[in-house]
Design a protein around this motif. Structure first.
Motif, short mmCIF file in Angstrom:
data_model
loop_
_atom_site.label_atom_id
_atom_site.label_comp_id
_atom_site.label_asym_id
_atom_site.label_seq_id
_atom_site.Cartn_x
_atom_site.Cartn_y
_atom_site.Cartn_z
N GLY A 1 -5.51 6.97 -7.66
CA GLY A 1 -6.47 5.87 -7.54
C GLY A 1 -6.61 4.97 -8.76
N ILE A 2 -6.49 3.62 -8.45
CA ILE A 2 -6.51 2.61 -9.50
C ILE A 2 -7.86 2.54 -10.18
CG2 ILE A 2 -6.29 0.13 -9.98
CD1 ILE A 2 -4.16 0.12 -7.63
N ASP A 3 -8.95 2.48 -9.40
CA ASP A 3 -10.25 2.38 -10.06
C ASP A 3 -10.65 3.70 -10.68
OD1 ASP A 3 -10.42 3.10 -7.32
OD2 ASP A 3 -12.52 2.55 -7.20
N VAL B 1 -4.24 9.33 -2.71
CA VAL B 1 -2.92 9.95 -2.53
C VAL B 1 -3.13 11.46 -2.48
CG1 VAL B 1 -1.52 8.12 -3.62
CG2 VAL B 1 -2.56 9.87 -5.06
N GLY B 2 -2.06 12.22 -2.32
CA GLY B 2 -2.19 13.66 -2.27
C GLY B 2 -2.71 14.25 -3.57
N GLY C 1 -0.35 5.96 -6.33
CA GLY C 1 -1.78 5.87 -6.59
C GLY C 1 -2.18 5.00 -7.75
N ILE C 2 -1.22 4.48 -8.51
CA ILE C 2 -1.56 3.66 -9.67
C ILE C 2 -0.84 2.32 -9.61
CG2 ILE C 2 -2.33 5.45 -11.28
CD1 ILE C 2 0.50 5.63 -12.36
N GLY C 3 -0.76 1.77 -8.40
CA GLY C 3 -0.23 0.43 -8.20
C GLY C 3 1.21 0.30 -8.66
N ASP D 1 -0.53 -3.51 -14.69
CA ASP D 1 0.36 -3.27 -13.56
C ASP D 1 -0.37 -2.57 -12.41
OD1 ASP D 1 2.52 -4.48 -14.76
OD2 ASP D 1 3.40 -2.62 -15.50
N ALA D 2 -1.28 -1.69 -12.75
CA ALA D 2 -2.06 -1.03 -11.70
C ALA D 2 -3.00 -2.03 -11.03
CB ALA D 2 -2.85 0.13 -12.30
#
Length: 343
Positions: A11-13, A39-40, A85-87, A244-245
């Motif tokens: 997760g990005i945030d 994501v998993g 999960g991180i863009g 980038d994320a």
């Protein structure tokens, strides 16, 4: 010194929330537990370990917990946060290994060992915490506090018309967690950062420019007219990773007609958990719908006592996005400056 136990689905945030907490010298991150969501669960753990190493904070325990929700099939959201999960960010595989302990063991041991000292911060589905409550029903009394990013109240959902993502992934877990807090003193109730206030934390291109400036790095331009997927050219590794994320997240929001922005739900929750951003709350009785097909994951708040049931949450009803971003940018920028000076 605030002590935080994070439970995330990075997760990005979530990633920005973690980096922010690492940037605060007075904050101790007790451990990070991982659940499936964006994501998993194992990819979540790898993301967290890689971010810890990027920020020079390897050594914090990262444990995997639930890999599926309590009762329903897992749904992940790579289209929102990217395949890992991180863009668009790419981080090397971490050197540190995932803990051999289960997330439930981490939660229970930490709360029992440090009663009244640890604040829980949950920015993903509530599965791990629900399982931890089954193992130790006194968790609400052992923790100093709990901050949850989840739900929406009298506000459109971001997963269904009435449901927010974290709750919708595992509504049964959310229902168990709120039930566990029913009737406790108001100061012990969880602080719930729901969409109506977290969606006010709109990260825009100018915020990334300010972050690069705070880090002492070259200007960082993430602009709507640039090609999708353009990668950061910043020589600062933390600025480049976050840019980038967040570009991926901005492109996702634009795809759904929300503008070239990124809602930083979890970063607000992190700042609230350590009381570094202003917010107001109102007690309520929260119900989580788990049965009606079109309403599964819907959170309903009784603020007026119509159900005549005890309150089980303190819902955030006001916040200050400008002050929140001032805090995030100055603090993360200082950490990025330190990361940029490392050999």
């Amino acid at each position: 010194m605030p002590s935080i136990l994070m439970d995330v689905d990075t997760g990005i945030d979530d990633a920005l929330a973690l980096v922010y907490l690492l940037s605060r010298p007075e904050v101790r991150v007790e451990a990070i537990t991982c659940t499936a969501g964006n994501v998993g669960a194992r990819q979540v753990a790898l993301n967290n370990l890689a971010l810890l190493e990027l920020c020079g904070r390897a050594g914090i325990e990262v444990a995997v917990g639930a890999e599926v929700p309590l009762e329903i099939p897992l749904v992940t959201t790579e289209e929102t946060h990217g395949p890992q999960g991180i863009g668009y960010a790419e981080l090397p595989l971490p050197k540190q290994e995932i803990s051999s302990r289960h997330a439930v063991e981490v939660w229970v041991d930490a709360a029992r060992s440090h009663p009244g000292e640890i604040t829980g911060l949950i920015t993903g589905p509530l599965t791990n915490f629900a399982l931890a409550l089954r193992a130790e029903p006194d968790l609400p009394k052992l923790l100093k506090g709990l901050v949850i990013m989840g739900g929406c109240f009298n506000y459109q959902g971001n997963t269904t018309p009435t449901a927010e993502w974290n709750v919708s992934v595992d509504p049964h877990a959310a229902a168990e967690v709120f039930a566990a807090y029913s009737g406790l003193p108001e100061e012990n109730l969880p602080v719930v950062c729901a969409l109506e206030t977290t969606e006010r934390i709109e990260l825009r291109p100018e915020h990334l420019q300010r972050l690069a400036e705070a880090a002492g790095a070259e200007p960082e331009l993430v602009l709507p007219e640039q090609p999708e997927g353009q990668r950061s050219r910043s020589g600062n590794p933390l600025v480049a990773c976050l840019s980038d994320a967040i570009r991926f997240y901005m492109e996702f929001h634009r795809l759904y007609d929300q503008g070239f922005i990124a809602h930083m739900h979890d970063a607000f929750a992190a700042a609230a958990a350590i009381e570094r951003t202003p917010y107001g709350t109102r007690p309520a009785t929260v119900h989580v719908e788990t049965a009606a097909p079109r309403l599964v994951g819907t959170t309903v708040a009784d603020f007026r006592g119509i159900w005549k049931e005890p309150s089980n949450a303190r819902i955030v009803t006001s916040n200050d996005p400008a002050k929140c971003f001032d805090e995030l940018i100055s603090s993360v920028g200082a950490l990025a400056a330190a990361v940029g000076k490392r050999p």
